[in-house]
Design an enzyme around this catalytic site. Structure first.
Site, PDB file in Angstrom:
ATOM      1  N   TYR A  33      77.631  82.444  10.593  1.00 28.63           N
ATOM      2  CA  TYR A  33      77.931  82.142  11.995  1.00 28.63           C
ATOM      3  C   TYR A  33      78.228  80.666  12.177  1.00 28.63           C
ATOM      4  CZ  TYR A  33      73.338  79.972  12.797  1.00 28.63           C
ATOM      5  OH  TYR A  33      72.247  79.133  12.756  1.00 28.63           O
ATOM      6  N   ARG A  52      83.516  74.486   7.797  1.00 30.30           N
ATOM      7  CA  ARG A  52      82.184  74.933   7.382  1.00 30.30           C
ATOM      8  C   ARG A  52      82.109  76.456   7.373  1.00 30.30           C
ATOM      9  NH1 ARG A  52      76.969  72.661  10.473  1.00 30.30           N
ATOM     10  NH2 ARG A  52      77.751  74.060  12.088  1.00 30.30           N
ATOM     11  N   HIS A 103      72.471  97.782  -1.206  1.00 33.28           N
ATOM     12  CA  HIS A 103      72.510  96.333  -1.347  1.00 33.28           C
ATOM     13  C   HIS A 103      73.866  95.845  -1.829  1.00 33.28           C
ATOM     14  CE1 HIS A 103      67.840  95.832  -1.680  1.00 33.28           C
ATOM     15  NE2 HIS A 103      68.249  96.207  -0.476  1.00 33.28           N
ATOM     16  N   LYS A 148      75.512  78.819   6.311  1.00 36.05           N
ATOM     17  CA  LYS A 148      75.061  79.057   7.685  1.00 36.05           C
ATOM     18  C   LYS A 148      74.949  80.563   7.909  1.00 36.05           C
ATOM     19  CE  LYS A 148      75.607  77.033  12.294  1.00 36.05           C
ATOM     20  NZ  LYS A 148      74.295  76.389  12.303  1.00 36.05           N
ATOM     21  N   GLU A 180      65.127  69.525   6.679  1.00 31.83           N
ATOM     22  CA  GLU A 180      65.755  69.462   8.003  1.00 31.83           C
ATOM     23  C   GLU A 180      64.849  70.133   9.021  1.00 31.83           C
ATOM     24  OE1 GLU A 180      69.463  71.495   7.474  1.00 31.83           O
ATOM     25  OE2 GLU A 180      68.520  73.280   6.644  1.00 31.83           O
ATOM     26  N   LEU A 204      71.702  72.027   5.435  1.00 28.45           N
ATOM     27  CA  LEU A 204      72.992  72.383   6.015  1.00 28.45           C
ATOM     28  C   LEU A 204      73.799  71.119   6.311  1.00 28.45           C
ATOM     29  CD1 LEU A 204      74.705  74.798   7.206  1.00 28.45           C
ATOM     30  CD2 LEU A 204      73.800  74.091   9.426  1.00 28.45           C
TER      31      LEU A 204
END
Length: 281
Positions: A33, A52, A103, A148, A180, A204
């Site tokens: 996302y 990104r 999976h 992300k 972070e 990230l």
């Protein structure tokens, strides 16, 4: 509250959107996302967010289903339908739907593309003027935090912790070094140098992080990556959190201990003002 969204080629209200329960984003978090801030009707650093997105998709072997121009056309239509000039756009791409819950994905799936507008989530004026409290904790996330991913269970658990402790953010530490926040990058001012944890699989590549580095270059202020410890945070002259939706937020207490003078610092004011100027049309 229903808002206008885009789902697999159609604009519709979120109340009307339907996604298969066999979608791999729903079953496995097999999706990525982005959240893009919009100021004065313009997306801030759109190309950086799309790059990104490419990185995240490539990292999990999903081909980007749309070109930059197609993404931007969707964003423009969502902004127009929303009626706001300051907002955020959430987009999500999952691997798609398979006939069975397995999976290992098949090669014939079509990605599920979803996007919607959200109200802006900028830091409150009080947070910006007075600064915020944070705590530290062990980083319990997986090992590819550079992607992300929508697989955010660890952040959800830490989000419950910050509400319980009545703090603004939780800063994570892994193997003795700062990574972070749950939804932010970390900067520490030490004397005449602005320091931040180096990019790696553990961190990230934040868009606002990148912008802050650019501002440092423009202001000719020394800025470098460094492995930061808990002690480095406690001894910082200033401590900041950065994110696309909250910009630069000053931290005045960490683990109940005062940071610097206990107020937003002069350098934070200078960088925050510079970021605001960049967001103007």
């Amino acid at each position: 509250m229903s808002v206008t969204a885009y789902l697999n080629g159609e604009f519709q209200e979120t109340d009307a959107c339907t996604i298969s329960p066999l979608d791999r984003g729903f079953l496995f978090g097999d999706s990525v996302y982005e959240v893009l801030p919009v100021y004065h009707g313009n997306i801030f650093r759109c190309d950086d967010h799309l790059r990104r997105l490419d990185y995240s998709l490539n990292s999990i072997n999903i081909a980007n289903p749309l070109s930059d121009d197609q993404w931007k056309a969707i964003f423009s239509e969502l902004i127009a339908r929303c009626g706001l000039t300051d907002l955020s756009i959430y987009l999500q791409v999952s691997r798609g739907t398979a006939p069975l819950r397995e999976h290992s994905p098949t090669n014939d799936m079509h990605p599920t593309i979803f996007a919607m507008t959200m109200p802006p989530r900028a830091a409150s004026e009080e947070a910006a003027e007075k600064g915020v409290d944070v705590v530290t904790t062990d980083d319990i996330r997986w090992s590819r935090c550079d992607i992300k991913s929508t697989n955010l269970l660890a952040s959800v658990m830490l989000g419950m912790q910050l509400k319980k402790e009545d703090v603004y953010e939780v800063i994570m530490i892994r193997e003795g070094y700062v990574t972070e926040g749950t939804s932010s990058n970390v900067f520490a001012v030490h004397g005449d140098c602005l320091l931040m944890p180096p990019l790696s699989y553990k961190v990230l590549a934040g868009i606002t992080r990148k912008v802050v580095i650019e501002i440092a270059e423009q202001l000719q202020f020394k800025c470098s990556e460094k492995e930061l410890t808990h002690t480095d945070l406690l001894n910082a002259d200033e401590l900041w959190l950065t994110s696309s939706t909250r910009n630069i937020v000053p931290v005045i207490r960490i683990d109940k201990q005062q940071v610097g003078q206990g107020t937003p610092g002069k350098l934070w004011h200078k960088f925050s003002d510079a970021l605001v100027r960049l967001s103007l049309p």
